[in-house]
Design a protein around this motif. Structure first.
Motif, PDB file in Angstrom:
ATOM      1  N   ARG A 257       0.289  -1.334   0.129  1.00 22.46           N
ATOM      2  CA  ARG A 257       0.179   0.056  -0.075  1.00 22.46           C
ATOM      3  C   ARG A 257       1.097   0.994   0.530  1.00 22.46           C
ATOM      4  O   ARG A 257       1.754   0.930   0.566  1.00 22.46           O
ATOM      5  CB  ARG A 257      -1.023   0.365   1.018  1.00 22.46           C
ATOM      6  N   SER A 258       0.053   2.447  -0.316  1.00 20.42           N
ATOM      7  CA  SER A 258       0.916   2.928  -0.561  1.00 20.42           C
ATOM      8  C   SER A 258       1.216   4.739   0.576  1.00 20.42           C
ATOM      9  O   SER A 258       1.291   5.490   0.585  1.00 20.42           O
ATOM     10  CB  SER A 258       0.578   4.415  -1.733  1.00 20.42           C
ATOM     11  N   LYS A 259      -0.188   3.949   1.428  1.00 18.30           N
ATOM     12  CA  LYS A 259      -0.734   4.468   2.851  1.00 18.30           C
ATOM     13  C   LYS A 259      -1.171   3.477   3.965  1.00 18.30           C
ATOM     14  O   LYS A 259      -1.521   2.647   2.995  1.00 18.30           O
ATOM     15  CB  LYS A 259      -1.295   5.613   3.243  1.00 18.30           C
ATOM     16  N   ALA A 260      -1.305   3.941   4.799  1.00 21.26           N
ATOM     17  CA  ALA A 260      -1.617   3.032   6.047  1.00 21.26           C
ATOM     18  C   ALA A 260      -3.422   2.893   5.968  1.00 21.26           C
ATOM     19  O   ALA A 260      -3.658   3.189   5.052  1.00 21.26           O
ATOM     20  CB  ALA A 260      -1.504   3.487   7.281  1.00 21.26           C
ATOM     21  N   LYS A 261      -3.525   1.202   6.164  1.00 20.76           N
ATOM     22  CA  LYS A 261      -4.954   0.927   6.242  1.00 20.76           C
ATOM     23  C   LYS A 261      -5.680   1.774   6.677  1.00 20.76           C
ATOM     24  O   LYS A 261      -5.243   1.585   8.221  1.00 20.76           O
ATOM     25  CB  LYS A 261      -5.132  -0.092   6.271  1.00 20.76           C
ATOM     26  N   SER A 262      -7.234   1.980   6.794  1.00 18.79           N
ATOM     27  CA  SER A 262      -8.231   1.933   7.311  1.00 18.79           C
ATOM     28  C   SER A 262      -9.515   1.869   7.287  1.00 18.79           C
ATOM     29  O   SER A 262      -9.750   1.102   6.375  1.00 18.79           O
ATOM     30  CB  SER A 262      -7.813   3.639   7.739  1.00 18.79           C
ATOM     31  N   ASN A 263      -9.877   1.692   8.375  1.00 15.46           N
ATOM     32  CA  ASN A 263     -11.899   1.205   7.800  1.00 15.46           C
ATOM     33  C   ASN A 263     -12.871   2.072   8.522  1.00 15.46           C
ATOM     34  O   ASN A 263     -12.693   1.699  10.036  1.00 15.46           O
ATOM     35  CB  ASN A 263     -11.454  -0.139   9.215  1.00 15.46           C
ATOM     36  N   LEU A 264     -12.826   2.628   8.048  1.00 16.70           N
ATOM     37  CA  LEU A 264     -13.973   3.547   8.702  1.00 16.70           C
ATOM     38  C   LEU A 264     -15.136   3.763   7.694  1.00 16.70           C
ATOM     39  O   LEU A 264     -15.296   3.235   6.661  1.00 16.70           O
ATOM     40  CB  LEU A 264     -13.346   5.420   7.367  1.00 16.70           C
ATOM     41  N   PRO A 265     -15.988   4.566   8.290  1.00 16.70           N
ATOM     42  CA  PRO A 265     -17.965   4.360   8.062  1.00 16.70           C
ATOM     43  C   PRO A 265     -17.156   4.449   6.750  1.00 16.70           C
ATOM     44  O   PRO A 265     -16.648   6.292   5.976  1.00 16.70           O
ATOM     45  CB  PRO A 265     -18.613   4.649   9.129  1.00 16.70           C
ATOM     46  N   VAL A 266     -18.694   4.924   5.335  1.00 15.41           N
ATOM     47  CA  VAL A 266     -18.073   5.477   4.029  1.00 15.41           C
ATOM     48  C   VAL A 266     -17.778   6.635   4.431  1.00 15.41           C
ATOM     49  O   VAL A 266     -17.476   7.875   3.303  1.00 15.41           O
ATOM     50  CB  VAL A 266     -19.631   4.969   3.493  1.00 15.41           C
ATOM     51  N   TRP A 267     -19.263   7.684   4.740  1.00 17.96           N
ATOM     52  CA  TRP A 267     -19.185   8.780   5.406  1.00 17.96           C
ATOM     53  C   TRP A 267     -17.348   9.311   5.371  1.00 17.96           C
ATOM     54  O   TRP A 267     -17.324  11.121   5.480  1.00 17.96           O
ATOM     55  CB  TRP A 267     -20.615   9.034   6.017  1.00 17.96           C
ATOM     56  N   LEU A 268     -17.359   8.908   6.906  1.00 17.06           N
ATOM     57  CA  LEU A 268     -16.204   9.673   7.021  1.00 17.06           C
ATOM     58  C   LEU A 268     -15.287   9.468   6.008  1.00 17.06           C
ATOM     59  O   LEU A 268     -13.912  10.334   5.767  1.00 17.06           O
ATOM     60  CB  LEU A 268     -15.119   9.153   8.222  1.00 17.06           C
ATOM     61  N   ALA A 269     -15.089   8.352   5.199  1.00 17.22           N
ATOM     62  CA  ALA A 269     -13.664   8.007   4.397  1.00 17.22           C
ATOM     63  C   ALA A 269     -14.123   8.825   2.704  1.00 17.22           C
ATOM     64  O   ALA A 269     -13.110   9.266   2.392  1.00 17.22           O
ATOM     65  CB  ALA A 269     -14.048   6.343   3.772  1.00 17.22           C
ATOM     66  N   GLU A 270     -15.307   8.979   2.778  1.00 16.28           N
ATOM     67  CA  GLU A 270     -15.858  10.843   1.297  1.00 16.28           C
ATOM     68  C   GLU A 270     -15.183  11.612   1.452  1.00 16.28           C
ATOM     69  O   GLU A 270     -15.370  12.396   1.077  1.00 16.28           O
ATOM     70  CB  GLU A 270     -17.011   9.589   0.492  1.00 16.28           C
ATOM     71  N   LEU A 271     -15.044  12.092   2.758  1.00 21.17           N
ATOM     72  CA  LEU A 271     -14.521  13.201   3.545  1.00 21.17           C
ATOM     73  C   LEU A 271     -13.458  13.606   2.607  1.00 21.17           C
ATOM     74  O   LEU A 271     -12.665  14.811   2.526  1.00 21.17           O
ATOM     75  CB  LEU A 271     -14.138  13.885   5.007  1.00 21.17           C
TER      76      LEU A 271
END
Length: 441
Positions: A257-271
């Motif tokens: 990966r080019s950056k650390a993985k995250s498990n975020l809710p869609v609305w927060l990830a799409e910001l």
């Protein structure tokens, strides 16, 4: 912070600051909640260049990492710090960090009380017997105090009595979320004192890495190639009783990966994504965000900011596990040097065992599960929903209202999931912003 914002009159809410806080990716740099205001980060000094009149941020001098005798360093530091004090109370859980402090304070020769405080909300998960046994190892009596105040009870609203400087200083479980004085006042009452210096083991888990991150495979691969990665992951898998193949697959994916993985809710990830390494503290500059060492340094910074530090009045606090010699002694150590197949926080354990007969040094314990956070959410679902639905945070970030209602309901009625901590962070951030709401453009 509030004085500066009041002087400005109007501010622009810093979206990236809010997003980083909620994603748990805050990097503790100069940015603040207001785009117009920057701060001097912790561990940094501000220099004004007299020729250019430009501000320059420079890190304070931190000693080069060394094989530190943590026990001797702590005894020396505490001896100077504590000798002028009269009422000293060690918050003693009976775990590794507080046992380390019990042994070191004993060596200073000062008079102190070891208090094992049991919250009324957590009476069923108390480790009082373990704490008493640890005290007996050093012939130190441990006073067990049982609280009566219920911190999970329903609130009428979530508001601060006064503004704080950051969301990390907001404590929703306290009677006054702007401070934790009620928590300490209850302990003062139990031990019959009107003022005291409280010593806690806060930060020890962060500095010595209680739970080694699985991303250490990245560090090991960069340091020693594939054989080194497999060796460190094998030790981690044994420590955590996890399948080696799962940790290997996760590490290989992390490397790609080019950056650390995250498990975020869609609305927060799409910001969106802030500029790469935006607002990053100088301590983090040397490490790749995918590495375990980056997580380690970030946890140390968070520990310094999150600690309930009170410096005046009848209640004062100090957190020796965050003293400079402790941090400097591990800051340059690879994560793989901080654990083995059987124990985490290895340098602290071995150092304590070398200087003290206390059995906690080599005891592995897992505290009984507590439903503290669950009961708090259960009792305050309506109030939390109201605080989050209508405030400036929701307007600024466009919080998914359906997601919000579903997650508050699930975490307050069924059980805590990965979004439970996010809900609490949203509440802290919302309460932090609320006093400035009329100042936001």
């Amino acid at each position: 912070m509030s004085e500066v914002i009041n002087a400005l009159g109007k501010i622009t809410l810093n979206r990236w600051y809010c997003i980083d806080y909620l994603r748990n990716t805050a990097k503790f740099g100069a940015a603040t909640i207001a785009e117009e205001v920057n701060q001097v980060p912790i561990g940094t000094k501000l220099i004004i260049d007299l020729r250019s009149h430009l501000p320059i941020l420079e890190p304070f001098n931190i000693p080069a990492p060394a094989r530190t005798d943590f026990f001797a360093e702590t005894v020396s530091s505490l001896a100077v710090y504590l000798r002028p004090e009269q009422n000293i109370v060690l918050q003693f859980s009976g775990g590794l960090d507080s046992s380390f402090l019990l042994a070191t304070i004993q060596q200073t020769g000062v008079s102190f009380m070891a208090l094992h405080f049991v919250l009324a909300d957590e009476a069923r998960s108390s480790e009082a017997e373990i704490a008493i046994q640890a005290g007996e190892d050093l012939n130190v009596p441990v006073f067990v105090g049982r609280g009566e105040r219920t911190y999970t009870a329903a609130r009428t609203a979530f508001r601060l009595s006064e503004p704080t400087n950051s969301p990390w200083e907001v404590f929703p479980l306290s009677d006054d979320p702007a401070n934790r004085s009620s928590f300490y006042n209850e302990q003062l009452s139990i031990v019959g004192l009107d003022r005291a210096l409280f010593i806690s083991g806060h930060g020890g888990d962060d500095v010595f890495v209680q739970n080694p991150p699985r991303t250490l495979g990245y560090d090991a691969f960069r340091r020693a190639g594939l054989p080194g990665m497999l060796r460190d992951l094998a030790r981690l898998s044994t420590l955590k009783s996890e399948p080696l193949w799962k940790n290997c697959l996760a590490s290989l994916a992390n490397l790609g990966r080019s950056k650390a993985k995250s498990n975020l809710p869609v609305w927060l990830a799409e910001l969106g994504t802030p500029p790469y390494r935006w607002n990053e503290h100088h301590l983090l500059n040397a490490w790749d965000p995918r590495s375990a060492k980056y997580s380690h340094c970030r946890a140390i910074l968070a520990g310094n900011i999150e600690g309930p530090t009170l410096t005046d009045g009848p209640i004062r606090t100090v957190h020796p596990m965050l003293f400079q010699p402790m941090v400097a002694g591990v800051i340059g150590e690879p994560i793989s040097n901080l654990f083995d197949e059987h124990f985490d926080r290895l340098p602290l354990r071995s150092n304590l065992a070398k200087h003290s007969p206390i059995r906690t040094a080599w005891r592995r314990t897992k505290r009984s599960s507590s439903d503290f956070a669950f009961r708090f959410l259960n009792q305050n679902q309506r109030q939390i929903t109201e605080a989050l639905e209508c405030g400036p945070l929701s307007t600024c970030l466009g919080v998914d209202q359906r997601w919000l209602n579903e997650e508050i309901s699930y975490n307050g009625n069924v059980g805590l999931n990965d979004n439970g901590s996010l809900i609490m962070d949203m509440l802290r951030l919302s309460m932090f912003i609320e006093p400035f709401a009329d100042k936001i453009h």
